[in-house]
Design a protein around this motif. Sequence first.
Motif, PDB file in Angstrom:
ATOM      1  N   MET A   1      18.336  25.099 -48.579  1.00  0.00           N
ATOM      2  CA  MET A   1      17.605  25.246 -47.337  1.00  0.00           C
ATOM      3  C   MET A   1      17.070  23.908 -46.841  1.00  0.00           C
ATOM      4  O   MET A   1      16.998  23.686 -45.644  1.00  0.00           O
ATOM      5  CB  MET A   1      16.464  26.250 -47.568  1.00  0.00           C
ATOM      6  CG  MET A   1      15.826  26.703 -46.302  1.00  0.00           C
ATOM      7  SD  MET A   1      17.012  27.628 -45.345  1.00  0.00           S
ATOM      8  CE  MET A   1      15.977  28.393 -44.183  1.00  0.00           C
ATOM      9  N   GLN A   2      16.704  23.039 -47.794  1.00  0.00           N
ATOM     10  CA  GLN A   2      16.191  21.726 -47.405  1.00  0.00           C
ATOM     11  C   GLN A   2      17.262  20.904 -46.702  1.00  0.00           C
ATOM     12  O   GLN A   2      16.972  20.165 -45.765  1.00  0.00           O
ATOM     13  CB  GLN A   2      15.678  20.988 -48.636  1.00  0.00           C
ATOM     14  CG  GLN A   2      14.986  19.696 -48.298  1.00  0.00           C
ATOM     15  CD  GLN A   2      14.448  19.008 -49.538  1.00  0.00           C
ATOM     16  OE1 GLN A   2      14.654  19.456 -50.647  1.00  0.00           O
ATOM     17  NE2 GLN A   2      13.764  17.903 -49.322  1.00  0.00           N
ATOM     18  N   LEU A   3      18.513  21.045 -47.138  1.00  0.00           N
ATOM     19  CA  LEU A   3      19.623  20.336 -46.503  1.00  0.00           C
ATOM     20  C   LEU A   3      19.790  20.787 -45.053  1.00  0.00           C
ATOM     21  O   LEU A   3      20.075  19.969 -44.171  1.00  0.00           O
ATOM     22  CB  LEU A   3      20.919  20.569 -47.292  1.00  0.00           C
ATOM     23  CG  LEU A   3      22.161  19.873 -46.751  1.00  0.00           C
ATOM     24  CD1 LEU A   3      21.966  18.356 -46.797  1.00  0.00           C
ATOM     25  CD2 LEU A   3      23.371  20.273 -47.562  1.00  0.00           C
ATOM     26  N   PHE A   4      19.592  22.081 -44.796  1.00  0.00           N
ATOM     27  CA  PHE A   4      19.697  22.604 -43.433  1.00  0.00           C
ATOM     28  C   PHE A   4      18.658  21.949 -42.523  1.00  0.00           C
ATOM     29  O   PHE A   4      18.977  21.495 -41.429  1.00  0.00           O
ATOM     30  CB  PHE A   4      19.514  24.126 -43.432  1.00  0.00           C
ATOM     31  CG  PHE A   4      19.362  24.702 -42.059  1.00  0.00           C
ATOM     32  CD1 PHE A   4      20.465  24.840 -41.229  1.00  0.00           C
ATOM     33  CD2 PHE A   4      18.118  25.088 -41.586  1.00  0.00           C
ATOM     34  CE1 PHE A   4      20.327  25.355 -39.956  1.00  0.00           C
ATOM     35  CE2 PHE A   4      17.970  25.608 -40.314  1.00  0.00           C
ATOM     36  CZ  PHE A   4      19.087  25.748 -39.499  1.00  0.00           C
ATOM     37  N   TRP A   5      17.394  21.900 -42.961  1.00  0.00           N
ATOM     38  CA  TRP A   5      16.333  21.324 -42.148  1.00  0.00           C
ATOM     39  C   TRP A   5      16.511  19.826 -41.966  1.00  0.00           C
ATOM     40  O   TRP A   5      16.213  19.285 -40.908  1.00  0.00           O
ATOM     41  CB  TRP A   5      14.960  21.631 -42.742  1.00  0.00           C
ATOM     42  CG  TRP A   5      14.623  23.087 -42.607  1.00  0.00           C
ATOM     43  CD1 TRP A   5      14.510  23.988 -43.615  1.00  0.00           C
ATOM     44  CD2 TRP A   5      14.413  23.813 -41.396  1.00  0.00           C
ATOM     45  NE1 TRP A   5      14.240  25.220 -43.123  1.00  0.00           N
ATOM     46  CE2 TRP A   5      14.163  25.145 -41.757  1.00  0.00           C
ATOM     47  CE3 TRP A   5      14.413  23.474 -40.060  1.00  0.00           C
ATOM     48  CZ2 TRP A   5      13.919  26.134 -40.807  1.00  0.00           C
ATOM     49  CZ3 TRP A   5      14.158  24.459 -39.128  1.00  0.00           C
ATOM     50  CH2 TRP A   5      13.918  25.770 -39.490  1.00  0.00           C
ATOM     51  N   LYS A   6      17.015  19.166 -43.010  1.00  0.00           N
ATOM     52  CA  LYS A   6      17.270  17.727 -42.893  1.00  0.00           C
ATOM     53  C   LYS A   6      18.360  17.463 -41.861  1.00  0.00           C
ATOM     54  O   LYS A   6      18.237  16.586 -41.011  1.00  0.00           O
ATOM     55  CB  LYS A   6      17.654  17.150 -44.253  1.00  0.00           C
ATOM     56  CG  LYS A   6      17.867  15.665 -44.242  1.00  0.00           C
ATOM     57  CD  LYS A   6      18.153  15.159 -45.628  1.00  0.00           C
ATOM     58  CE  LYS A   6      18.279  13.664 -45.621  1.00  0.00           C
ATOM     59  NZ  LYS A   6      18.399  13.126 -46.974  1.00  0.00           N
ATOM     60  N   SER A   7      19.423  18.251 -41.939  1.00  0.00           N
ATOM     61  CA  SER A   7      20.531  18.099 -40.986  1.00  0.00           C
ATOM     62  C   SER A   7      20.070  18.399 -39.565  1.00  0.00           C
ATOM     63  O   SER A   7      20.429  17.684 -38.626  1.00  0.00           O
ATOM     64  CB  SER A   7      21.683  19.030 -41.351  1.00  0.00           C
ATOM     65  OG  SER A   7      22.158  18.755 -42.637  1.00  0.00           O
ATOM     66  N   LEU A   8      19.265  19.444 -39.417  1.00  0.00           N
ATOM     67  CA  LEU A   8      18.754  19.797 -38.099  1.00  0.00           C
ATOM     68  C   LEU A   8      17.865  18.690 -37.544  1.00  0.00           C
ATOM     69  O   LEU A   8      17.952  18.356 -36.362  1.00  0.00           O
ATOM     70  CB  LEU A   8      17.979  21.116 -38.181  1.00  0.00           C
ATOM     71  CG  LEU A   8      17.540  21.716 -36.852  1.00  0.00           C
ATOM     72  CD1 LEU A   8      18.755  22.092 -36.014  1.00  0.00           C
ATOM     73  CD2 LEU A   8      16.657  22.916 -37.098  1.00  0.00           C
TER      74      LEU A   8
END
Length: 157
Positions: free
Chosen positions: A1-8
């Motif tokens: 989930m952290q990767l999603f927010w970082k990418s966003l």
Amino acid sequence: MQLFWKSLSVVFMFGFGTAMMYIAFHGVRETWERASLWMRGHRARGVIVSVDEERDSDSKPVYCLTVEFIGRDGERRVVSLPDRVYARRRTGERMVVVYRPGDLGHAVALAPGRRVLSVVLFPILLAVGAGSFVFAVAYLLDFDSVTLFGRVVELKD
């Protein structure tokens, strides 16, 4: 989930930076075109043939002018001016328009000071856009901090 927010976050920062750069260069390009038209274009005395009232985003009235003028070749033209004005103008009022020699359909009111603010704001928008790119790349590469204008900006808690 952290990767999603970082990418966003990175996508948002790149998008914001791109938007700032686009606004900066588009404004300067428009100002340059207007200055070029003002210096090299043909001038003609025109008559306002219609005034259309619209509302801007603050519900204030803005007016769209349609002007009739005769070009140097003697041809009569009726053109809607691209710039909106905030002062009410009357039908039948005279004004000076500037048009391109090869394109009588593109005319603007003779107002050399218009859009000068975009030249003043250009370096600010450019710096904000570049800063957004720097933060996006630094965040993407997992930097802990970035030095910006002599100050250290922490990217992580």
